[in-house]
Design a protein around this motif. Structure first.
Motif, PDB file in Angstrom:
ATOM      1  N   LEU A   1     -54.068  30.635 -33.028  1.00  0.00           N
ATOM      2  CA  LEU A   1     -55.252  31.479 -32.872  1.00  0.00           C
ATOM      3  C   LEU A   1     -54.833  32.887 -32.484  1.00  0.00           C
ATOM      4  O   LEU A   1     -53.945  33.053 -31.645  1.00  0.00           O
ATOM      5  N   PRO A   2     -55.506  33.888 -33.033  1.00  0.00           N
ATOM      6  CA  PRO A   2     -55.266  35.250 -32.544  1.00  0.00           C
ATOM      7  C   PRO A   2     -55.648  35.316 -31.060  1.00  0.00           C
ATOM      8  O   PRO A   2     -56.514  34.570 -30.597  1.00  0.00           O
TER       9      PRO A   2
ATOM     10  N   ASP B   1     -57.392  37.365 -29.280  1.00  0.00           N
ATOM     11  CA  ASP B   1     -58.799  37.637 -28.947  1.00  0.00           C
ATOM     12  C   ASP B   1     -59.675  36.408 -29.178  1.00  0.00           C
ATOM     13  O   ASP B   1     -60.570  36.121 -28.394  1.00  0.00           O
ATOM     14  N   LEU B   2     -59.402  35.651 -30.237  1.00  0.00           N
ATOM     15  CA  LEU B   2     -60.166  34.433 -30.493  1.00  0.00           C
ATOM     16  C   LEU B   2     -59.864  33.380 -29.431  1.00  0.00           C
ATOM     17  O   LEU B   2     -60.778  32.691 -28.952  1.00  0.00           O
ATOM     18  N   HIS B   3     -58.608  33.264 -29.037  1.00  0.00           N
ATOM     19  CA  HIS B   3     -58.235  32.318 -27.986  1.00  0.00           C
ATOM     20  C   HIS B   3     -58.940  32.666 -26.671  1.00  0.00           C
ATOM     21  O   HIS B   3     -59.442  31.780 -25.970  1.00  0.00           O
ATOM     22  N   ALA B   4     -59.006  33.945 -26.351  1.00  0.00           N
ATOM     23  CA  ALA B   4     -59.688  34.371 -25.120  1.00  0.00           C
ATOM     24  C   ALA B   4     -61.169  34.034 -25.185  1.00  0.00           C
ATOM     25  O   ALA B   4     -61.745  33.547 -24.196  1.00  0.00           O
ATOM     26  N   ARG B   5     -61.800  34.255 -26.344  1.00  0.00           N
ATOM     27  CA  ARG B   5     -63.226  33.926 -26.482  1.00  0.00           C
ATOM     28  C   ARG B   5     -63.442  32.420 -26.398  1.00  0.00           C
ATOM     29  O   ARG B   5     -64.416  31.958 -25.800  1.00  0.00           O
ATOM     30  N   LEU B   6     -62.531  31.652 -26.995  1.00  0.00           N
ATOM     31  CA  LEU B   6     -62.613  30.192 -26.920  1.00  0.00           C
ATOM     32  C   LEU B   6     -62.554  29.719 -25.474  1.00  0.00           C
ATOM     33  O   LEU B   6     -63.373  28.899 -25.046  1.00  0.00           O
ATOM     34  N   LYS B   7     -61.605  30.228 -24.721  1.00  0.00           N
ATOM     35  CA  LYS B   7     -61.478  29.840 -23.314  1.00  0.00           C
ATOM     36  C   LYS B   7     -62.732  30.206 -22.535  1.00  0.00           C
ATOM     37  O   LYS B   7     -63.202  29.432 -21.697  1.00  0.00           O
ATOM     38  N   GLN B   8     -63.299  31.371 -22.818  1.00  0.00           N
ATOM     39  CA  GLN B   8     -64.508  31.812 -22.121  1.00  0.00           C
ATOM     40  C   GLN B   8     -65.688  30.887 -22.443  1.00  0.00           C
ATOM     41  O   GLN B   8     -66.424  30.471 -21.548  1.00  0.00           O
ATOM     42  N   ILE B   9     -65.859  30.546 -23.705  1.00  0.00           N
ATOM     43  CA  ILE B   9     -66.942  29.639 -24.101  1.00  0.00           C
ATOM     44  C   ILE B   9     -66.746  28.266 -23.469  1.00  0.00           C
ATOM     45  O   ILE B   9     -67.686  27.669 -22.936  1.00  0.00           O
ATOM     46  N   ALA B  10     -65.520  27.764 -23.524  1.00  0.00           N
ATOM     47  CA  ALA B  10     -65.224  26.447 -22.947  1.00  0.00           C
ATOM     48  C   ALA B  10     -65.552  26.433 -21.460  1.00  0.00           C
ATOM     49  O   ALA B  10     -66.155  25.478 -20.957  1.00  0.00           O
ATOM     50  N   GLU B  11     -65.170  27.485 -20.758  1.00  0.00           N
ATOM     51  CA  GLU B  11     -65.445  27.563 -19.324  1.00  0.00           C
ATOM     52  C   GLU B  11     -66.950  27.600 -19.064  1.00  0.00           C
ATOM     53  O   GLU B  11     -67.457  26.896 -18.188  1.00  0.00           O
ATOM     54  N   THR B  12     -67.662  28.393 -19.839  1.00  0.00           N
ATOM     55  CA  THR B  12     -69.114  28.513 -19.679  1.00  0.00           C
ATOM     56  C   THR B  12     -69.810  27.175 -19.913  1.00  0.00           C
ATOM     57  O   THR B  12     -70.767  26.835 -19.223  1.00  0.00           O
ATOM     58  N   GLU B  13     -69.314  26.412 -20.888  1.00  0.00           N
ATOM     59  CA  GLU B  13     -69.928  25.131 -21.238  1.00  0.00           C
ATOM     60  C   GLU B  13     -69.315  23.954 -20.482  1.00  0.00           C
ATOM     61  O   GLU B  13     -69.644  22.801 -20.764  1.00  0.00           O
TER      62      GLU B  13
END
Length: 93
Positions: free
Chosen positions: A33-34, A36-48
């Motif tokens: 994963l690029p 920036d995409l990895h960072a967004r993935l981690k953020q979404i996972a944490e939120t959910e």
């Protein structure tokens, strides 16, 4: 990979996703994963309140479901176009 390890992996997946799907054992794969995409993935996972892996599984399930619906709609549209070709040709004139 031992059967015990596979069973433990499957149980972890069940705990992450919350239900058994059409698979019993997880497939192991590597995805690059690029950043920036990895960072967004981690953020979404944490939120959910999910792991990144569970978030990826949910995203893939949603993509496959959308793709399946799209394919079905295209098939139905092709059937309608074929059944009503004469009418559609007259309307196009």
């Amino acid at each position: 990979m031992s059967q015990r390890h596979l069973d433990e992996s499957a149980n972890r997946l069940y705990a992450q996703v919350g239900t058994w799907k059409s698979y019993d054992l997880p497939m192991v794969t590597t995805v690059n994963l690029p950043d920036d995409l990895h960072a967004r993935l981690k953020q979404i996972a944490e939120t959910e309140h999910r792991s990144a892996n569970a978030t990826i599984v949910v995203a893939i399930e949603e993509y496959v479901a959308r793709h399946s619906k799209r394919s079905k709609v295209r098939g139905l549209a092709a059937d309608v176009a074929e059944r009503h070709r004469e009418l559609l040709d007259r309307l196009a004139q």
